[in-house]
Scaffold this motif. Sequence first.
Motif, PDB file in Angstrom:
ATOM      1  N   GLN A  70      36.057  14.468  37.828  1.00  7.37           N
ATOM      2  CA  GLN A  70      35.545  14.998  36.565  1.00  7.37           C
ATOM      3  C   GLN A  70      36.544  14.765  35.433  1.00  7.37           C
ATOM      4  O   GLN A  70      36.162  14.441  34.299  1.00  7.37           O
ATOM      5  N   TYR A  71      37.815  14.916  35.750  1.00  4.69           N
ATOM      6  CA  TYR A  71      38.854  14.693  34.737  1.00  4.69           C
ATOM      7  C   TYR A  71      38.825  13.249  34.241  1.00  4.69           C
ATOM      8  O   TYR A  71      38.970  12.990  33.041  1.00  4.69           O
ATOM      9  N   GLU A  72      38.623  12.299  35.162  1.00  2.36           N
ATOM     10  CA  GLU A  72      38.591  10.894  34.767  1.00  2.36           C
ATOM     11  C   GLU A  72      37.437  10.611  33.802  1.00  2.36           C
ATOM     12  O   GLU A  72      37.556   9.765  32.904  1.00  2.36           O
ATOM     13  N   ILE A  73      36.312  11.332  33.946  1.00  6.23           N
ATOM     14  CA  ILE A  73      35.168  11.130  33.045  1.00  6.23           C
ATOM     15  C   ILE A  73      35.541  11.489  31.608  1.00  6.23           C
ATOM     16  O   ILE A  73      35.173  10.786  30.656  1.00  6.23           O
ATOM     17  N   TYR A  74      36.288  12.585  31.431  1.00  8.11           N
ATOM     18  CA  TYR A  74      36.620  13.069  30.085  1.00  8.11           C
ATOM     19  C   TYR A  74      37.940  12.491  29.562  1.00  8.11           C
ATOM     20  O   TYR A  74      38.225  12.594  28.368  1.00  8.11           O
ATOM     21  N   ALA A  75      38.761  11.897  30.444  1.00  6.87           N
ATOM     22  CA  ALA A  75      40.083  11.420  30.050  1.00  6.87           C
ATOM     23  C   ALA A  75      39.981  10.123  29.253  1.00  6.87           C
ATOM     24  O   ALA A  75      39.014   9.365  29.378  1.00  6.87           O
ATOM     25  N   LYS A  76      41.015   9.880  28.448  1.00  7.90           N
ATOM     26  CA  LYS A  76      41.077   8.660  27.646  1.00  7.90           C
ATOM     27  C   LYS A  76      42.468   8.049  27.786  1.00  7.90           C
ATOM     28  O   LYS A  76      43.462   8.756  27.929  1.00  7.90           O
ATOM     29  N   GLY A  77      42.521   6.711  27.715  1.00  5.71           N
ATOM     30  CA  GLY A  77      43.791   6.015  27.714  1.00  5.71           C
ATOM     31  C   GLY A  77      44.621   6.291  28.946  1.00  5.71           C
ATOM     32  O   GLY A  77      44.162   6.170  30.093  1.00  5.71           O
ATOM     33  N   TYR A  78      45.873   6.697  28.708  1.00  3.12           N
ATOM     34  CA  TYR A  78      46.813   6.929  29.801  1.00  3.12           C
ATOM     35  C   TYR A  78      46.342   8.031  30.741  1.00  3.12           C
ATOM     36  O   TYR A  78      46.613   7.999  31.944  1.00  3.12           O
ATOM     37  N   ASN A  79      45.627   9.002  30.191  1.00  6.61           N
ATOM     38  CA  ASN A  79      45.159  10.114  31.032  1.00  6.61           C
ATOM     39  C   ASN A  79      44.192   9.643  32.113  1.00  6.61           C
ATOM     40  O   ASN A  79      44.082  10.279  33.167  1.00  6.61           O
ATOM     41  N   LYS A  80      43.473   8.542  31.865  1.00  4.00           N
ATOM     42  CA  LYS A  80      42.604   7.996  32.907  1.00  4.00           C
ATOM     43  C   LYS A  80      43.432   7.510  34.095  1.00  4.00           C
ATOM     44  O   LYS A  80      43.031   7.664  35.268  1.00  4.00           O
ATOM     45  N   ILE A  81      44.586   6.928  33.808  1.00  4.14           N
ATOM     46  CA  ILE A  81      45.479   6.472  34.884  1.00  4.14           C
ATOM     47  C   ILE A  81      45.974   7.664  35.689  1.00  4.14           C
ATOM     48  O   ILE A  81      46.018   7.632  36.921  1.00  4.14           O
TER      49      ILE A  81
END
Length: 376
Positions: A70-81
Amino acid sequence: NLLAYTASIELGHYYYFVDSLEKSTSIAFQILEEVIDVPDTTIIGRCYNLLGINFLKQEQNDLAFKYFQQYEIYAKGYNKIVARANSALALIGLERYPEALALFKKCINKNPGDNVLDLQDNANAYNSISDLFFKMDQYDSAEYYGMKSYNILSEYGNAYNKYFATQSLSKIYISWNKPEQAVFYGKKAMELAQKTKSVRIVWSSNEYLGRAYAKAENYQMAYQFLNKAYNMRDTIYNQERDEIINELEVSYEAERKETENTMLRQDQMIQQLTIDRQRTFLIIAIVITVVAAFVLLLLWKLLQKRNRDARKIKEQNDLLAFQADKLTQTDASRSRFFANISHDLRTPLTLINGFFQALKNEDNLLTNKTERVQER
């Protein structure tokens, strides 16, 4: 509101680091209930990440993986990694190694250039991949990715990063039964461990270097370093025990203060309720008093009016009685007057009536005599 939510998430991370996982999880769930429709999805993503790391720490890897996804869905940029790397850690806990490996490879930036942060992130990803291959007993792949991590961090990493990369290589070579390489990187790890000034890292370095020497069949050196590690273990145990005791004391004091504050708030609430109740009773008493006074005043006015009406009626009755007496007296006087007049007039009238009766009788006699004369 967003600043308040951000502060709450930071508080949740604090509880995570001090192992108050229940409080940390509760904060994340509470914020999610309130901000699920908020346009700024960063808050929602950070809540899911907070839930993920809490469940990962509790080794509830299935829930951790769910929330990291779920975090990956809302994350952007480095946070997706970060989200992918955390998901991979949860998959490792679930022993789903191929899926974890695929996620770790997605974390690698293929064009980092000279960006130090990107290079360090790649080194961390390589190190995680190396550990994953190590768990799968694929030592050649573990060495390959471990060396890539080591080469990057040797140039761009700090003492801690360099130590962990070096120690990982020593650990791989120990299990892979390559004692010379294990000792070589074990010595380098020891040098880096001394720079960190961390007792636990130095202890771990002594243990792995002792095991490397044991693999190399240099038992004297193996005994020397393993004995150091053994002696340091007691020191670490005592330090950890003291830290745990201190943490427990801090937690106890915090809970005690929180309990005192709660009791104080409850006492204040009770006092406020008592004051409110007394104020309510006072208002009710004032209202009742005012109503009673109004009713009494109304009754008094009605009584006064009744008394005035009674006096008027009495005065009218007295007047009527007086007038009745006067009429009675007038009537009596008139009766006496007519009685006196009747008495005074009766005798003359009787005489006159007798005279008229005599004249009438005499007239009747003359009439009778005339009739007899004519008959003759």
